[in-house]
Design a protein around this motif. Structure first.
Motif, mmCIF file in Angstrom:
data_model
loop_
_atom_site.group_PDB
_atom_site.id
_atom_site.type_symbol
_atom_site.label_atom_id
_atom_site.label_comp_id
_atom_site.label_asym_id
_atom_site.label_seq_id
_atom_site.Cartn_x
_atom_site.Cartn_y
_atom_site.Cartn_z
ATOM 1 N N PHE A 278 -11.565 -20.527 -23.441
ATOM 2 C CA PHE A 278 -12.852 -20.941 -22.880
ATOM 3 C C PHE A 278 -12.665 -22.105 -21.897
ATOM 4 O O PHE A 278 -13.362 -22.185 -20.883
ATOM 5 N N THR A 279 -11.719 -22.980 -22.182
ATOM 6 C CA THR A 279 -11.413 -24.081 -21.265
ATOM 7 C C THR A 279 -10.858 -23.543 -19.954
ATOM 8 O O THR A 279 -11.245 -23.983 -18.862
ATOM 9 N N LEU A 280 -9.944 -22.588 -20.052
ATOM 10 C CA LEU A 280 -9.364 -21.984 -18.854
ATOM 11 C C LEU A 280 -10.419 -21.228 -18.053
ATOM 12 O O LEU A 280 -10.408 -21.229 -16.814
ATOM 13 N N MET A 281 -11.348 -20.605 -18.747
ATOM 14 C CA MET A 281 -12.395 -19.822 -18.091
ATOM 15 C C MET A 281 -13.354 -20.705 -17.306
ATOM 16 O O MET A 281 -13.731 -20.383 -16.167
ATOM 17 N N THR A 282 -13.773 -21.810 -17.892
ATOM 18 C CA THR A 282 -14.795 -22.654 -17.271
ATOM 19 C C THR A 282 -14.199 -23.769 -16.419
ATOM 20 O O THR A 282 -14.883 -24.311 -15.549
#
Length: 328
Positions: A278-282
């Motif tokens: 989720f960190t990589l996505m956002t």
């Protein structure tokens, strides 16, 4: 026939075997205990119980059972509900120490509250309800598809947690201190608001590597979510309904559980992987900070459970690490 007054005696025949008297069953001696309850802090005598059987009863009218902690040592661990007096290292005259655990609340209530909050709070920022951003952005939507994808992933994660709380998890303890609900909700709700504010902000910019980064992050997130759910199912199947049985978790036919070969708490490993995805996505700093704080906390929990496994089971696999294979 030999005539006898008032009776007739039959001709002699084969002798009938004498009836054996039933043997009396030896009664097992019943052991009673004299139990003294002292306050763990002040050492004042709270009560004295005479002729106590195997199980130590709930003795106080002022505190309900879930609030009571009975210990062999003032600073020791609480005795379990299933502990038997005869199996404890005490004589027939035993001294125990009482500690008030404070007001209690069920684990299910805490989990439902702390997980429902982030779900609703994030959606408020996603729909840009009034008083969050400038009035001209009220109830508008982002032009970036990653913002909508992030909302779906975040909502999926917490809906999954809510459903697992209701239908999957089996808790070894029924309650926790009431103060925990305020601490937990502050943590989950606060971070959800902080993350949602920046991800759904009108000035938010997508990740620097575009769709490739987003697709990779989505793959990591979904893989770890499935893995986390698989571990929860495997742990659930180890404990029969209504029991507090503890067993060594082993891999099952589900490939997502094979990580049990290397890790004691793979549910935390998969949870960490989900938030890294989720960190990589956002590509959002508050999400990265939430992931870091969560990793630190889960490491503490994993190390505690790992030590507990090693202490309780002599044949526990020594190759396993608490949360990260071969590292931590």
């Amino acid at each position: 026939l030999d005539l006898i007054v008032g009776s007739v005696v039959a001709a002699p025949g084969p002798p009938t075997p004498a009836k054996r008297k039933p043997t009396k069953k030896t009664k097992k001696a019943v052991v009673f205990f004299e139990v003294e309850i002292l306050d763990a802090k002040t050492k004042d005598k709270l009560c004295f119980l005479d002729k106590v059987g195997k199980v130590l009863p709930s003795f106080s009218l002022h505190w309900y059972p879930a609030r009571q902690s009975i210990r062999l040592d003032p600073k020791g661990k609480s005795l379990k509900d299933e502990d038997v007096l005869q199996h404890l290292p005490v004589g027939t005259t035993a001294t125990f120490y009482f500690r008030d655990l404070g007001a209690q609340i069920s684990w299910v209530t805490v989990f439902l509250t702390e997980y429902a909050g982030p779900l609703l709070i994030y959606l408020m920022f996603y729909f840009r309800v009034p008083f969050i951003y400038a009035p001209k952005y009220d109830f508008t939507t982002s032009k970036h598809w990653v913002v909508h994808l992030a909302c779906m992933c975040h909502s999926f994660h917490y809906v999954k947690r809510l459903l697992e709380t209701l239908f999957v998890h089996r808790f070894s303890h029924g309650t926790m201190p009431l103060r925990n609900i305020f601490k937990n909700c502050t943590y989950y709700w606060g971070f959800a608001a902080w993350m949602a504010y920046y991800i759904n902000h009108p000035l938010y910019t997508p990740p620097i590597y575009g769709e490739q980064q987003i697709r990779l992050a989505l793959t990591v997130f979904l893989f770890c979510q499935i893995g986390n759910f698989s571990i929860h199912i495997a742990l659930r199947n180890l404990r029969p309904p209504g029991s507090k049985t503890r067993k060594i978790p082993y891999p099952t036919k589900n490939p997502f559980t094979w990580i049990f070969l290397l890790v004691s708490c793979p549910n935390y490993t998969y949870e960490l992987g989900s938030w890294l995805g989720f960190t990589l996505m956002t590509q959002c700093l508050p999400v990265a900070f939430f992931t870091l704080v969560g990793f630190i906390q889960m490491t503490v929990w994993a190390k505690g459970k790992h030590r507990s496994y090693l202490k309780e089971f002599r044949d526990y696999p020594t190759l396993r690490s608490p949360i990260l294979p071969f590292i931590l």
